[in-house]
Scaffold this active site. Sequence first.
Site, short mmCIF file in Angstrom:
data_model
loop_
_atom_site.label_atom_id
_atom_site.label_comp_id
_atom_site.label_asym_id
_atom_site.label_seq_id
_atom_site.Cartn_x
_atom_site.Cartn_y
_atom_site.Cartn_z
N ASP A 19 0.80 -1.47 -0.08
CA ASP A 19 -0.02 -0.02 -0.05
C ASP A 19 0.73 1.33 0.13
OD1 ASP A 19 -2.79 1.03 0.28
OD2 ASP A 19 -1.83 1.78 2.34
N GLU B 46 1.30 -0.20 -4.98
CA GLU B 46 0.41 0.85 -5.34
C GLU B 46 0.96 2.02 -5.30
OE1 GLU B 46 -3.37 3.30 -3.63
OE2 GLU B 46 -1.53 2.77 -2.51
#
Length: 563
Positions: free
Chosen positions: A282, A325
């Site tokens: 993330d 990401e």
Amino acid sequence: MKKLPIAIAVSVLFLTCKQAEKKTQIPDSKAQDSTQIVHKEVPFVWQGANIYFLLTDRFNNGNPDNDLNFDRTNETATLRGFMGGDIQGITNKIEEGYFSKLGVNAIWFTPVVEQIHGDTDEGTGNTYAYHGYWAKDWTALDPNFGTKKDLEKLVKTAHKNKIRIIMDVVVNHTGPETDEDPVWPEDWVRTAPLCENINYETTTSCTLVANLPDIYTESNEAVELPDALLAKWKEEGRLSNELDELQLFFQRTGYPRAPRFYIIKWLTDYVNDMGIDGFRVDTVKHADEHTWLELYAEASKAFETWKKKHPEEVLDDTPFYMVGEAYGYEISEGRKFDFGDKKVDYFEYGFESLINFELKNDAKNYYETIFKKYNRLLNSDLKNKGVLNYMTSHDDAEPFDINRERPYYTANVLLLTPGTSQIYYGDESARDLTIENTDGDATLRSFMNWQEIDSLQETKKVLAHWQKLGSFRINHPAIGAGRHKRLAKKPYVFSRTYINEDYKDKVVVGLDLPQGKKSLWVKGFFGDGTKLYDTYSETHVEVKNGKVTLENDYDIALLELAD
């Protein structure tokens, strides 16, 4: 602060060489048709994988007994509280064959580590940490999601069904401060300034949003464990064990006791203990990039250790996988993410792949325009790396076809575009993305529409289409990882070819085909007399005069070599 890139790079190089030496040799077999294509067991290739992404809390409730913990009873805004989905629910669906029928060979689910206990309002209404991105304790699982035994069973069940498990991990930040959740010490986190995303500094040395403490991932300064975490471990009866494990970790690695290395240790424990196959990382662009190379090196070591301890459970020699990401990254950027004043090649920092935010816009173009572009980029700038394509996600306010008016076309684009595909839970069943009274990304996160799958005929038809395409995709690495070539413009026919050492895979796909009788041009790719099978209509055909003739009401054909 001084980095540790050289030692980590050497470690990763050693692991890569070791894995290359161990590569499985596929036994020879005789060609079975006039094209001399060798039929063998289908190898797993991350570049052509079909990944299913789900919110753990919103997919399936396997154990209603764990729905309420830590007195999380305050009223929340619409779709911003826990709804009961859990790890056992995912396992149940694997056992039912749901993922296998959909052609899924990897599952990515939102983080399941223990979340903050309290609720907070980020400006979109009162919210609990149902989404999993607000960590309180990386060493424990949140009881709302399940136990470590549940996670271990999930991994084993997935592996028995030849499905990889990707764990969603957060290193960049802790959960927000609440009345029940104190902020981490000031030598662990910064609480200001807010990220402006203007350049490298205002993207990495800042907090994503207010009250989301940012880990000092760039620091090499040793820090003590937070008193609140030590007290929690003591109350749970595991303080001594956790401290002993940390001591062994830092002795083995020689890393300083800096914040990021604690978290790297805690996250890679799941790989070492359970055989997690990969990480989805993330907020990649908001942390120091050297962190990711260090995370990859430790995860790779843990994965190899697990394989040695569990040889009977090892699927193959595929290395540990990391997809990042870097919000807003587009495949057209190639290898480097541009901060404005600095470019970073995340593929040099442990990532096999990055999430591609561009396909949802490319999907507005015609098939050949999309496929040709992705074939070119993946075989030039991104050769031997990959991108993870998606059409819908949990935090993209502008997904393709938000009103679910084109579910068949969505499947065609996502599952036939070169690269790795990411099905967002409910894509395959046209789950509603326009929920009344929701604010922000909550509208994308309703509970999985199982009742519609069971009762609505149109939903069943949509799902069947996704299942046929998904199954064709994982049976043929040529679709995601192969070379693309248009064979005919009208009706539109293209080929894909994948060759890796002595494994070869060739397929032909037709799209926008007329109803009734139709001819697909395959000359120069499949020779006359070659027997093919259309997996979509379940029809055997033979190439004659450079063509294949089908007669059905479908506008799609998925042609493979007949057995």
